[in-house]
Design a protein around this motif. Structure first.
Motif, mmCIF file in Angstrom:
data_model
loop_
_atom_site.group_PDB
_atom_site.id
_atom_site.type_symbol
_atom_site.label_atom_id
_atom_site.label_comp_id
_atom_site.label_asym_id
_atom_site.label_seq_id
_atom_site.Cartn_x
_atom_site.Cartn_y
_atom_site.Cartn_z
ATOM 1 N N VAL A 237 44.693 93.768 3.011
ATOM 2 C CA VAL A 237 44.043 92.496 2.430
ATOM 3 C C VAL A 237 44.273 92.658 1.055
ATOM 4 O O VAL A 237 43.386 93.577 0.338
ATOM 5 C CB VAL A 237 42.703 92.154 2.723
ATOM 6 N N SER A 238 45.261 92.171 0.156
ATOM 7 C CA SER A 238 45.252 92.267 -1.047
ATOM 8 C C SER A 238 45.066 90.988 -2.031
ATOM 9 O O SER A 238 45.067 89.768 -1.446
ATOM 10 C CB SER A 238 46.809 92.650 -1.556
ATOM 11 N N GLY A 239 45.084 90.904 -3.210
ATOM 12 C CA GLY A 239 45.035 89.781 -3.928
ATOM 13 C C GLY A 239 46.524 89.575 -4.583
ATOM 14 O O GLY A 239 47.367 90.536 -4.801
ATOM 15 N N GLY B 58 55.813 81.837 4.303
ATOM 16 C CA GLY B 58 55.370 81.142 3.212
ATOM 17 C C GLY B 58 55.697 81.062 2.009
ATOM 18 O O GLY B 58 56.810 81.883 1.761
ATOM 19 N N ALA B 59 55.232 80.468 0.989
ATOM 20 C CA ALA B 59 55.702 80.450 -0.622
ATOM 21 C C ALA B 59 54.514 80.492 -1.326
ATOM 22 O O ALA B 59 53.759 79.812 -1.836
ATOM 23 C CB ALA B 59 56.669 79.322 -0.794
ATOM 24 N N HIS B 60 54.086 81.881 -1.536
ATOM 25 C CA HIS B 60 52.806 82.065 -1.908
ATOM 26 C C HIS B 60 52.639 83.399 -3.084
ATOM 27 O O HIS B 60 51.859 83.236 -3.976
ATOM 28 C CB HIS B 60 51.605 82.291 -0.990
ATOM 29 N N LYS C 142 59.507 88.559 10.540
ATOM 30 C CA LYS C 142 59.450 89.407 12.111
ATOM 31 C C LYS C 142 57.775 89.639 12.262
ATOM 32 O O LYS C 142 57.719 89.604 13.611
ATOM 33 C CB LYS C 142 59.868 90.658 11.951
ATOM 34 N N THR C 143 56.954 89.781 11.425
ATOM 35 C CA THR C 143 55.641 90.203 11.822
ATOM 36 C C THR C 143 54.649 89.809 10.486
ATOM 37 O O THR C 143 55.443 89.194 9.811
ATOM 38 C CB THR C 143 55.500 91.691 11.943
ATOM 39 N N VAL C 144 53.473 90.098 10.524
ATOM 40 C CA VAL C 144 52.628 89.978 9.479
ATOM 41 C C VAL C 144 52.001 91.257 9.127
ATOM 42 O O VAL C 144 51.200 91.836 9.955
ATOM 43 C CB VAL C 144 51.819 88.764 9.775
ATOM 44 N N LYS C 145 52.287 91.892 8.094
ATOM 45 C CA LYS C 145 51.713 93.021 7.739
ATOM 46 C C LYS C 145 50.786 93.178 6.621
ATOM 47 O O LYS C 145 49.922 94.041 6.507
ATOM 48 C CB LYS C 145 52.949 94.068 7.175
ATOM 49 N N ALA C 146 50.360 92.246 5.877
ATOM 50 C CA ALA C 146 49.433 92.036 5.163
ATOM 51 C C ALA C 146 49.169 90.536 4.854
ATOM 52 O O ALA C 146 49.837 89.835 4.978
ATOM 53 C CB ALA C 146 49.916 92.800 3.607
ATOM 54 N N ALA C 147 47.900 90.364 4.170
ATOM 55 C CA ALA C 147 47.462 89.037 3.552
ATOM 56 C C ALA C 147 47.156 88.896 2.084
ATOM 57 O O ALA C 147 46.711 90.068 1.721
ATOM 58 C CB ALA C 147 46.307 88.605 4.383
ATOM 59 N N PHE C 148 47.762 88.042 1.388
ATOM 60 C CA PHE C 148 47.502 87.800 0.091
ATOM 61 C C PHE C 148 46.543 86.951 -0.469
ATOM 62 O O PHE C 148 46.810 85.751 0.470
ATOM 63 C CB PHE C 148 49.006 87.592 -0.789
#
Length: 532
Positions: free
Chosen positions: A499-501, A428-430, A361-367
């Motif tokens: 922005v997380s690892g 994605g698959a990450h 639905k959305t993008v809430k965070a980046a790994f």
């Protein structure tokens, strides 16, 4: 990206995948025990898919060479390893180990060593980390295989592999179809080389020329900032009545954020009928029953910044003003779009992947991840590295597409990963357990002991400033995500930096201590680029 092995073997449930790798050894030594003259490859060394797609994959079965020499172990003693003898093979540049079912764990660790095609020298043994059992079964399709992470080794023509088994009283059961995959990415074409030229400054803004949609507006099935809002959509649950509506990002930008009615108080995700109560993903007709992600049944996602620009090898950097014109429905704090090498730019053959796309639905965070390969690659090699990874993920592991949404090299060049539109919330698959409503960014290299380049760090800041800003997310803020399993119990609500690892969401060393230590700097820089 070394993951805890016990966790890898014990976990079995989610659609989210990780890409863990052990850093490449820098030393190389000539092995007296290895063959120095060509030998006949195994009968299974033929390309695994006799199609017309450039590149090829050799499959070497551990079953062909699993027999142990007499006297290797005492009567009744459990087997401790399974080996694939050293041999000469057709040239390849990337490898990994796969087996038939993602549900079956591999009871041990995999190690490989390779022979350099130019020098003839053998590397030291290097470990491949294993994806969790069950990973990929839902999100990437029922046919997804068990697999290790891929390892880029450069031009090689020899290989040896072993599985060091867990010590038990009886021989551990090996998964069916255990085999080593050797991938040659094939030629990439002129577009790939031109697009990846590191001499072109990745952050040099160019005059904005908004792309013309390839289909009438409103026909795109994927949600995203470049699609007009649905008039029938419920108001933003993070806004009290009468305060105005906006996209639900689930992002906390300060104390006192109180999700309103219609939102999960732990995640801020949509809990209306038709939404997955566990993830907030769309489960209505037309959505992927395995992931709850919306799917495009084969039509390309249209709209500015989506597949309308699929014909370009490079999306030029835009100024902040030009970015707002290009993505008119984006939030006010969106950062300027960085220069992005598209799938066409790195030479992706779209016949290779599964047709259609999966969206959340959305993008809430980046790994943020690292690929844990050598840091001594040339930036001109990057299109080949990505093509090899793409081929391994699709042909060997049976995934939909390459797992990461974006990749960044040490020269600061940003590459589009999984297909579906760089501005879209592509599934994605990450990150095992947290692929819903997130984006995955992989930096090529290993950053456990090596500092990432300033160019790479700056590129991550530019990318997250733009990508998160499209969905109204503050890169210096925090958000709630619901676990799909893995490090955290399925269904548990976890609070993350936006922005997380990778290590924040899974038991792993990824993205390496040195890159992980840069995330605070990246958050600050990305927020500043958004004008916060």
């Amino acid at each position: 990206m070394r993951a805890n092995l016990a966790q890898s073997i014990g976990v079995a449930s989610a659609a989210a995948l990780l890409l863990p790798l052990a850093p490449l050894a820098t030393a190389a030594a000539l092995s007296p025990s290895a063959p120095t003259s060509p030998s006949s490859p195994s009968s299974r060394s033929a390309a695994s898919s006799p199609d017309e797609i450039p590149g090829h994959t050799q499959s070497l079965s551990f079953g062909d060479t699993a027999a142990e020499p007499p006297g290797t172990r005492a009567p009744g003693e459990a087997r401790t390893s399974v080996r694939l003898a050293a041999r000469t093979v057709r040239p390849y540049s990337l490898l990994g180990v796969v087996w038939d079912s993602a549900d079956q764990p591999l009871p041990g660790r995999v190690e490989v060593r390779t022979r350099d095609a130019d020098t003839g020298r053998w590397s030291e043994w290097r470990q491949l980390d294993v994806h969790p059992s069950g990973a990929g079964r839902t999100g990437e399709g029922a046919g997804a295989r068990g697999a290790t992470a891929p390892l880029w080794v450069g031009a090689s023509d020899g290989v040896e592999a072993r599985v060091l088994l867990e010590r038990t009283d009886a021989d551990p059961a090996l998964p069916e179809g255990l085999r080593l995959e050797l991938v040659d990415p094939g030629p990439g074409g002129a577009a790939s080389g031109e697009a990846a030229d590191p001499s072109q400054s990745p952050d040099a803004a160019e005059p904005a020329k908004p792309a013309e949609p390839t289909r009438p507006p409103g026909t795109d099935k994927a949600p995203g900032p470049d699609k007009a809002p649905d008039p029938g959509q419920a108001p933003n649950p993070d806004k009290a009545p009468g305060t105005g509506a906006g996209p639900d990002t689930g992002t906390e930008t300060g104390p006192g954020t109180d999700p309103g009615a219609g939102a999960d108080p732990g995640t801020g995700t949509d809990t209306r009928p038709g939404a997955d109560p566990g993830t907030g993903a769309d489960t209505r007709p037309g959505a992927d029953p395995g992931t709850g992600a919306g799917t495009d049944a084969g039509a390309e996602a249209g709209g500015a910044g989506g597949q309308a620009e699929a014909g370009a090898a490079v999306l030029p950097a835009l100024s902040k003003e030009a970015t707002r014109k290009q993505y008119p429905t984006a939030e006010s704090f969106v950062g300027p779009r960085p220069r992005i090498v598209t799938r066409k730019g790195w030479g992706a053959d779209e016949k290779l992947r599964e047709s259609g796309h999966a969206y959340t639905k959305t993008v809430k965070a980046a790994f943020v991840h690292h690929t844990a390969m050598t840091n001594h690659y040339k930036c001109g090699q990057v299109p080949s590295i990505i093509r090899a990874m793409y081929r391994y993920h699709v042909k060997s592991s049976k995934w939909r597409d390459i797992g990461y949404n974006f990749l960044v090299d040490k020269c600061g060049t940003i590459y589009e990963g999984r297909a579906g539109g760089v501005a879209k919330p592509v599934m994605g698959a990450h990150t095992y357990g947290f692929n819903t409503n997130t984006t995955g960014i992989a930096v090529l290299g290993s950053y456990g002991k090596t500092e990432p380049s300033k160019r790479a760090v700056d590129a991550i800041a530019r990318l997250t400033s733009w990508k998160l800003g499209l969905f109204g997310v503050d890169p210096a803020g925090k958000t709630w995500l619901k676990s799909g399993g893995g490090k955290f119990k399925k269904g548990r609500k976890i609070r993350f930096h936006t922005v997380s690892g990778h290590k924040d969401g899974y038991v792993t060393e990824c993205p390496g201590a040195r890159l992980y230590g840069k995330l605070g700097e990246i958050r600050t820089a990305a927020a500043r680029l958004q004008g916060r």
